[in-house]
Design a protein around this motif. Structure first.
Motif, PDB file in Angstrom:
ATOM      1  N   GLY A 138       1.077  -1.172   0.123  1.00  0.00           N
ATOM      2  CA  GLY A 138      -0.221  -0.262  -0.182  1.00  0.00           C
ATOM      3  C   GLY A 138       1.298   1.154   0.226  1.00  0.00           C
ATOM      4  N   ARG A 139       2.485   1.023  -0.119  1.00  0.00           N
ATOM      5  CA  ARG A 139       2.917   1.983  -0.010  1.00  0.00           C
ATOM      6  C   ARG A 139       2.825   2.795  -1.217  1.00  0.00           C
ATOM      7  NH1 ARG A 139       8.471  -1.300   1.259  1.00  0.00           N
ATOM      8  NH2 ARG A 139       7.959  -1.450   3.157  1.00  0.00           N
ATOM      9  N   ILE A 140       1.949   4.112  -1.327  1.00  0.00           N
ATOM     10  CA  ILE A 140       2.541   4.993  -2.214  1.00  0.00           C
ATOM     11  C   ILE A 140       3.352   5.702  -2.891  1.00  0.00           C
ATOM     12  CG2 ILE A 140       1.278   7.374  -3.341  1.00  0.00           C
ATOM     13  CD1 ILE A 140      -0.888   6.975  -0.620  1.00  0.00           C
ATOM     14  N   PRO A 141       3.520   5.146  -4.569  1.00  0.00           N
ATOM     15  CA  PRO A 141       5.058   6.037  -4.681  1.00  0.00           C
ATOM     16  C   PRO A 141       4.856   7.932  -5.609  1.00  0.00           C
ATOM     17  CG  PRO A 141       3.374   5.195  -6.470  1.00  0.00           C
ATOM     18  CD  PRO A 141       3.060   4.622  -5.255  1.00  0.00           C
ATOM     19  N   PRO A 142       5.277   8.428  -5.980  1.00  0.00           N
ATOM     20  CA  PRO A 142       5.581   9.100  -6.042  1.00  0.00           C
ATOM     21  C   PRO A 142       4.782   9.506  -7.309  1.00  0.00           C
ATOM     22  CG  PRO A 142       8.205   8.945  -6.531  1.00  0.00           C
ATOM     23  CD  PRO A 142       7.017   7.973  -5.684  1.00  0.00           C
ATOM     24  N   HIS A 143       3.624  10.858  -7.195  1.00  0.00           N
ATOM     25  CA  HIS A 143       3.130  10.876  -7.773  1.00  0.00           C
ATOM     26  C   HIS A 143       2.940  12.157  -8.792  1.00  0.00           C
ATOM     27  CE1 HIS A 143       0.342  12.545  -4.675  1.00  0.00           C
ATOM     28  NE2 HIS A 143       0.611  11.708  -3.689  1.00  0.00           N
ATOM     29  N   TYR A 144       2.249  12.299 -10.342  1.00  0.00           N
ATOM     30  CA  TYR A 144       2.054  13.498 -11.453  1.00  0.00           C
ATOM     31  C   TYR A 144       0.656  13.447 -11.436  1.00  0.00           C
ATOM     32  CZ  TYR A 144       7.001  12.707 -10.479  1.00  0.00           C
ATOM     33  OH  TYR A 144       8.694  12.694 -10.345  1.00  0.00           O
ATOM     34  N   ASP A 145       0.601  14.621 -11.999  1.00  0.00           N
ATOM     35  CA  ASP A 145      -0.946  14.851 -12.025  1.00  0.00           C
ATOM     36  C   ASP A 145      -1.129  15.081 -13.699  1.00  0.00           C
ATOM     37  OD1 ASP A 145      -1.459  16.632  -9.817  1.00  0.00           O
ATOM     38  OD2 ASP A 145      -0.526  18.294 -10.479  1.00  0.00           O
ATOM     39  N   LYS A 146       0.265  14.600 -15.006  1.00  0.00           N
ATOM     40  CA  LYS A 146      -0.410  14.412 -16.182  1.00  0.00           C
ATOM     41  C   LYS A 146       1.340  12.868 -16.610  1.00  0.00           C
ATOM     42  CE  LYS A 146       1.614  18.094 -17.564  1.00  0.00           C
ATOM     43  NZ  LYS A 146       2.386  18.933 -18.094  1.00  0.00           N
ATOM     44  N   ASP A 147      -0.007  12.153 -17.814  1.00  0.00           N
ATOM     45  CA  ASP A 147       1.171  11.370 -17.664  1.00  0.00           C
ATOM     46  C   ASP A 147       2.577  11.859 -17.999  1.00  0.00           C
ATOM     47  OD1 ASP A 147      -1.286   9.359 -17.087  1.00  0.00           O
ATOM     48  OD2 ASP A 147      -1.703   9.598 -19.515  1.00  0.00           O
ATOM     49  N   ASP A 148       2.609  12.517 -19.376  1.00  0.00           N
ATOM     50  CA  ASP A 148       4.078  13.089 -19.748  1.00  0.00           C
ATOM     51  C   ASP A 148       5.319  13.546 -18.686  1.00  0.00           C
ATOM     52  OD1 ASP A 148       3.453  15.494 -19.110  1.00  0.00           O
ATOM     53  OD2 ASP A 148       3.413  16.704 -21.144  1.00  0.00           O
ATOM     54  N   ASP A 149       4.977  14.052 -17.685  1.00  0.00           N
ATOM     55  CA  ASP A 149       5.448  14.308 -16.564  1.00  0.00           C
ATOM     56  C   ASP A 149       6.139  12.988 -15.546  1.00  0.00           C
ATOM     57  OD1 ASP A 149       5.676  17.007 -16.707  1.00  0.00           O
ATOM     58  OD2 ASP A 149       4.124  17.522 -15.229  1.00  0.00           O
ATOM     59  N   MET A 150       5.084  12.357 -15.584  1.00  0.00           N
ATOM     60  CA  MET A 150       5.229  10.513 -14.853  1.00  0.00           C
ATOM     61  C   MET A 150       6.134   9.803 -16.284  1.00  0.00           C
ATOM     62  SD  MET A 150       2.349   7.580 -13.896  1.00  0.00           S
ATOM     63  CE  MET A 150       1.845   7.598 -15.421  1.00  0.00           C
ATOM     64  N   ILE A 151       6.195  10.035 -17.374  1.00  0.00           N
ATOM     65  CA  ILE A 151       6.316   9.038 -17.714  1.00  0.00           C
ATOM     66  C   ILE A 151       8.294   9.292 -18.179  1.00  0.00           C
ATOM     67  CG2 ILE A 151       7.465   8.286 -19.976  1.00  0.00           C
ATOM     68  CD1 ILE A 151       4.306   7.960 -20.541  1.00  0.00           C
ATOM     69  N   ASP A 152       8.364  10.855 -18.009  1.00  0.00           N
ATOM     70  CA  ASP A 152       9.046  11.994 -18.218  1.00  0.00           C
ATOM     71  C   ASP A 152      10.256  11.355 -16.686  1.00  0.00           C
ATOM     72  OD1 ASP A 152      11.827  13.344 -18.955  1.00  0.00           O
ATOM     73  OD2 ASP A 152      10.767  14.563 -17.283  1.00  0.00           O
ATOM     74  N   ALA A 153       9.747  11.103 -15.730  1.00  0.00           N
ATOM     75  CA  ALA A 153      10.661  11.116 -14.170  1.00  0.00           C
ATOM     76  C   ALA A 153      11.435   9.616 -14.599  1.00  0.00           C
ATOM     77  CB  ALA A 153       9.183  11.050 -13.704  1.00  0.00           C
ATOM     78  N   ALA A 154      10.471   8.712 -14.574  1.00  0.00           N
ATOM     79  CA  ALA A 154      10.238   7.187 -15.562  1.00  0.00           C
ATOM     80  C   ALA A 154      11.696   7.223 -15.837  1.00  0.00           C
ATOM     81  CB  ALA A 154       8.861   6.390 -15.804  1.00  0.00           C
ATOM     82  N   LEU A 155      11.978   7.091 -16.996  1.00  0.00           N
ATOM     83  CA  LEU A 155      13.224   7.570 -18.251  1.00  0.00           C
ATOM     84  C   LEU A 155      13.735   7.763 -17.329  1.00  0.00           C
ATOM     85  CD1 LEU A 155      11.041   8.556 -20.897  1.00  0.00           C
ATOM     86  CD2 LEU A 155      12.280   5.903 -20.457  1.00  0.00           C
TER      87      LEU A 155
END
Length: 214
Positions: A138-155
């Motif tokens: 149930g640990r909540i990971p870093p979360h973003y308002d937009k997909d592009d920001d989330m994907i950019d962070a992951a990459l």
């Protein structure tokens, strides 16, 4: 006990095998049936990925929101971790309405969307985590308002691999794996395999005007 009735399902949750097993044969036969059942589980067709994008998680998809066998992450106290697939970063975009706020399995993800986090019913989630003996799920990971920001962070967290060369797969959920989107770096692998077919042509990942995946 006279006998047991074994019911095996395939990757589409369809019954694929029925077998009545006499009581005396259960200890010997059941482990073999379990191996058959494991072989029928839905799987990703790649053992190594940099990024997996999951559109939906939920209790109506898997008891753990996302199937641990698909993700290669078990995260269960007292149980060994899975060896395949090996995925550096898992992203999940949303929680199904049928989950009623129970986001058990969000801990499998490395990044998620703020809209998913806003849907969480803490008490439903906590009760499930405590009952299952897996609060880490149930640990909540870093979360973003937009997909592009989330994907950019992951990459930006996959090491020395250039994002253009990243092995990326996008799936609807961990139950529906017959069709998926793959990055150009995986296209050559698809082309030489008999168990995979192209359903379209290569094109840029599409985002809407709000920075979210189409």
């Amino acid at each position: 006990v006279a006998f047991g009735l074994a019911i095996l399902e395939n990757g589409r949750e369809e019954t694929t095998h029925l077998e009545a097993v006499p009581a005396a044969a259960l200890p010997e036969r059941e482990p073999k049936l379990l191996e058959q059942a494991k072989a029928l589980l839905p799987r990703l067709p790649f053992d190594e990925l940099d990024v997996l994008i999951v559109d939906w998680m939920g209790k109506n998809i898997s008891g753990t929101g996302m199937d641990s066998n698909v993700l290669g992450r078990r995260m269960q106290t007292g149980e060994p971790e899975l060896t395949t697939p090996r995925i550096k970063r898992i992203l999940v975009r949303d929680l199904t309405d049928d989950s009623e706020g129970n986001a058990t399995g969000i801990g499998f993800a490395d990044f998620t969307r703020s809209r998913l986090v806003s849907k969480i019913d803490k008490m439903a989630l906590y009760q499930n985590l405590i009952t299952g003996g897996g609060p880490q799920k149930g640990r909540i990971p870093p979360h973003y308002d937009k997909d592009d920001d989330m994907i950019d962070a992951a990459l930006n967290t996959i090491g020395m691999t250039n994002p253009r060369d990243a092995r990326v797969v996008r799936i609807a959920n961990t139950l529906q794996l017959e069709e998926m989107m793959v990055s150009e770096s995986l296209a050559h692998e698809v082309g030489v395999r008999d168990d995979l077919d192209f359903l379209g042509s290569l094109s840029p990942m599409e985002f809407d005007c709000n920075g979210n995946l189409a």
